[in-house]
Design a protein around this motif. Structure first.
Motif, PDB file in Angstrom:
ATOM      1  N   GLU A 103       0.846  -1.199   0.000  1.00 27.57           N
ATOM      2  CA  GLU A 103       0.000   0.000   0.000  1.00 27.57           C
ATOM      3  C   GLU A 103       0.881   1.248   0.000  1.00 27.57           C
ATOM      4  O   GLU A 103       2.101   1.176   0.198  1.00 27.57           O
ATOM      5  CB  GLU A 103      -0.916  -0.031   1.220  1.00 27.57           C
ATOM      6  CG  GLU A 103      -1.656  -1.355   1.341  1.00 27.57           C
ATOM      7  CD  GLU A 103      -3.144  -1.229   1.285  1.00 27.57           C
ATOM      8  OE1 GLU A 103      -3.664  -0.163   1.603  1.00 27.57           O
ATOM      9  OE2 GLU A 103      -3.785  -2.228   0.922  1.00 27.57           O
ATOM     10  N   ALA A 104       0.282   2.396  -0.199  1.00 25.26           N
ATOM     11  CA  ALA A 104       1.013   3.667  -0.286  1.00 25.26           C
ATOM     12  C   ALA A 104       1.838   3.955   0.961  1.00 25.26           C
ATOM     13  O   ALA A 104       2.923   4.531   0.884  1.00 25.26           O
ATOM     14  CB  ALA A 104       0.037   4.813  -0.550  1.00 25.26           C
ATOM     15  N   ASP A 105       1.361   3.521   2.130  1.00 24.43           N
ATOM     16  CA  ASP A 105       2.095   3.781   3.375  1.00 24.43           C
ATOM     17  C   ASP A 105       3.145   2.712   3.680  1.00 24.43           C
ATOM     18  O   ASP A 105       3.754   2.709   4.742  1.00 24.43           O
ATOM     19  CB  ASP A 105       1.128   3.927   4.549  1.00 24.43           C
ATOM     20  CG  ASP A 105       0.386   2.631   4.865  1.00 24.43           C
ATOM     21  OD1 ASP A 105       0.548   1.628   4.126  1.00 24.43           O
ATOM     22  OD2 ASP A 105      -0.373   2.620   5.853  1.00 24.43           O
ATOM     23  N   GLY A 106       3.359   1.786   2.759  1.00 23.16           N
ATOM     24  CA  GLY A 106       4.360   0.740   2.945  1.00 23.16           C
ATOM     25  C   GLY A 106       3.812  -0.521   3.585  1.00 23.16           C
ATOM     26  O   GLY A 106       4.545  -1.499   3.748  1.00 23.16           O
ATOM     27  N   SER A 107       2.548  -0.534   3.968  1.00 22.41           N
ATOM     28  CA  SER A 107       1.977  -1.732   4.562  1.00 22.41           C
ATOM     29  C   SER A 107       1.725  -2.785   3.477  1.00 22.41           C
ATOM     30  O   SER A 107       1.621  -2.473   2.297  1.00 22.41           O
ATOM     31  CB  SER A 107       0.698  -1.404   5.336  1.00 22.41           C
ATOM     32  OG  SER A 107      -0.231  -0.789   4.492  1.00 22.41           O
ATOM     33  N   LEU A 108       1.627  -4.033   3.918  1.00 21.03           N
ATOM     34  CA  LEU A 108       1.572  -5.169   3.003  1.00 21.03           C
ATOM     35  C   LEU A 108       0.215  -5.853   3.006  1.00 21.03           C
ATOM     36  O   LEU A 108      -0.483  -5.846   4.015  1.00 21.03           O
ATOM     37  CB  LEU A 108       2.600  -6.225   3.424  1.00 21.03           C
ATOM     38  CG  LEU A 108       4.025  -5.770   3.664  1.00 21.03           C
ATOM     39  CD1 LEU A 108       4.832  -6.920   4.227  1.00 21.03           C
ATOM     40  CD2 LEU A 108       4.641  -5.242   2.397  1.00 21.03           C
ATOM     41  N   VAL A 109      -0.111  -6.467   1.896  1.00 21.55           N
ATOM     42  CA  VAL A 109      -1.220  -7.410   1.816  1.00 21.55           C
ATOM     43  C   VAL A 109      -0.570  -8.766   1.562  1.00 21.55           C
ATOM     44  O   VAL A 109       0.180  -8.939   0.596  1.00 21.55           O
ATOM     45  CB  VAL A 109      -2.210  -7.051   0.687  1.00 21.55           C
ATOM     46  CG1 VAL A 109      -3.282  -8.130   0.567  1.00 21.55           C
ATOM     47  CG2 VAL A 109      -2.826  -5.683   0.940  1.00 21.55           C
ATOM     48  N   VAL A 110      -0.833  -9.712   2.463  1.00 25.22           N
ATOM     49  CA  VAL A 110      -0.214 -11.031   2.380  1.00 25.22           C
ATOM     50  C   VAL A 110      -1.231 -12.040   1.879  1.00 25.22           C
ATOM     51  O   VAL A 110      -2.389 -12.027   2.293  1.00 25.22           O
ATOM     52  CB  VAL A 110       0.336 -11.458   3.762  1.00 25.22           C
ATOM     53  CG1 VAL A 110       0.918 -12.850   3.712  1.00 25.22           C
ATOM     54  CG2 VAL A 110       1.382 -10.456   4.250  1.00 25.22           C
ATOM     55  N   ARG A 111      -0.789 -12.895   0.979  1.00 27.50           N
ATOM     56  CA  ARG A 111      -1.625 -13.948   0.401  1.00 27.50           C
ATOM     57  C   ARG A 111      -1.192 -15.301   0.955  1.00 27.50           C
ATOM     58  O   ARG A 111      -0.008 -15.618   1.002  1.00 27.50           O
ATOM     59  CB  ARG A 111      -1.472 -13.958  -1.119  1.00 27.50           C
ATOM     60  CG  ARG A 111      -2.160 -15.121  -1.812  1.00 27.50           C
ATOM     61  CD  ARG A 111      -1.704 -15.275  -3.258  1.00 27.50           C
ATOM     62  NE  ARG A 111      -0.296 -15.039  -3.517  1.00 27.50           N
ATOM     63  CZ  ARG A 111       0.690 -15.919  -3.314  1.00 27.50           C
ATOM     64  NH1 ARG A 111       0.429 -17.100  -2.800  1.00 27.50           N
ATOM     65  NH2 ARG A 111       1.934 -15.612  -3.614  1.00 27.50           N
ATOM     66  N   LEU A 112      -2.173 -16.080   1.388  1.00 21.77           N
ATOM     67  CA  LEU A 112      -1.945 -17.462   1.823  1.00 21.77           C
ATOM     68  C   LEU A 112      -2.792 -18.369   0.945  1.00 21.77           C
ATOM     69  O   LEU A 112      -3.939 -18.033   0.642  1.00 21.77           O
ATOM     70  CB  LEU A 112      -2.390 -17.659   3.273  1.00 21.77           C
ATOM     71  CG  LEU A 112      -1.815 -16.744   4.336  1.00 21.77           C
ATOM     72  CD1 LEU A 112      -2.523 -16.979   5.664  1.00 21.77           C
ATOM     73  CD2 LEU A 112      -0.324 -16.969   4.474  1.00 21.77           C
ATOM     74  N   GLU A 113      -2.261 -19.505   0.553  1.00 23.28           N
ATOM     75  CA  GLU A 113      -3.051 -20.461  -0.228  1.00 23.28           C
ATOM     76  C   GLU A 113      -2.959 -21.839   0.396  1.00 23.28           C
ATOM     77  O   GLU A 113      -1.874 -22.298   0.746  1.00 23.28           O
ATOM     78  CB  GLU A 113      -2.567 -20.511  -1.669  1.00 23.28           C
ATOM     79  CG  GLU A 113      -2.841 -19.215  -2.405  1.00 23.28           C
ATOM     80  CD  GLU A 113      -2.533 -19.291  -3.867  1.00 23.28           C
ATOM     81  OE1 GLU A 113      -3.026 -20.233  -4.537  1.00 23.28           O
ATOM     82  OE2 GLU A 113      -1.805 -18.421  -4.356  1.00 23.28           O
ATOM     83  N   LYS A 114      -4.119 -22.461   0.543  1.00 19.99           N
ATOM     84  CA  LYS A 114      -4.205 -23.824   1.064  1.00 19.99           C
ATOM     85  C   LYS A 114      -4.963 -24.651   0.045  1.00 19.99           C
ATOM     86  O   LYS A 114      -6.085 -24.300  -0.352  1.00 19.99           O
ATOM     87  CB  LYS A 114      -4.935 -23.828   2.413  1.00 19.99           C
ATOM     88  CG  LYS A 114      -4.916 -25.149   3.117  1.00 19.99           C
ATOM     89  CD  LYS A 114      -3.542 -25.437   3.650  1.00 19.99           C
ATOM     90  CE  LYS A 114      -3.537 -26.744   4.445  1.00 19.99           C
ATOM     91  NZ  LYS A 114      -2.197 -27.189   4.731  1.00 19.99           N
ATOM     92  N   ILE A 115      -4.358 -25.736  -0.412  1.00 20.95           N
ATOM     93  CA  ILE A 115      -4.956 -26.610  -1.423  1.00 20.95           C
ATOM     94  C   ILE A 115      -5.692 -27.742  -0.717  1.00 20.95           C
ATOM     95  O   ILE A 115      -5.215 -28.281   0.278  1.00 20.95           O
ATOM     96  CB  ILE A 115      -3.867 -27.176  -2.354  1.00 20.95           C
ATOM     97  CG1 ILE A 115      -3.214 -26.034  -3.136  1.00 20.95           C
ATOM     98  CG2 ILE A 115      -4.447 -28.226  -3.294  1.00 20.95           C
ATOM     99  CD1 ILE A 115      -2.004 -26.448  -3.942  1.00 20.95           C
TER     100      ILE A 115
END
Length: 119
Positions: A103-115
């Motif tokens: 994001e613009a403020d440096g924060s993250l969006v984290v993706r997790l995947e479970k099959i």
């Protein structure tokens, strides 16, 4: 996000597990991954969780999560053998993970995947 949200997160994940026919161990793994990332957000006012279901599993997005240390933990070099780190936990309990957006403020969006196994 405080510990008050734990029951809500578990309820949502339980519903997803039921819909996808996830076994107890798969549900437990996904809960551990989500809860561990939420611990990283403990000083934040709000965090969004989204879930995308398919016949093959579930993709979870968590963010925004602040912290350069979090980015380093997820994108940096592998930890030394025997060291229990966020990255090692995620490598053990989900099929894939990564930083999906910054994001613009440096924060993250984290993706997790479970099959879902056996589909």
């Amino acid at each position: 996000m405080g510990r008050d949200w734990d029951p809500v997160v578990r309820l949502v994940l339980g519903g997803i597990a039921d819909r996808l026919n996830l076994g107890f161990e798969e549900l437990d793994d996904l809960q551990l991954a989500v809860e561990r990332l939420l611990l990283e957000a403990r000083s934040q006012d709000s965090v969004r969780l989204s879930f995308e279901l398919s016949d093959h599993g579930v993709r979870t997005r968590i963010g925004p999560l602040r912290g350069e240390a979090l980015a380093d933990a997820l994108q940096g070099p592998p930890p030394p053998p025997g060291e229990l780190t966020l990255r090692r936990i995620l490598e053990t309990v989900v099929d894939s993970f990564g930083v999906e957006g910054v994001e613009a403020d440096g924060s993250l969006v984290v993706r997790l995947e479970k099959i879902v196994r056996g589909v």
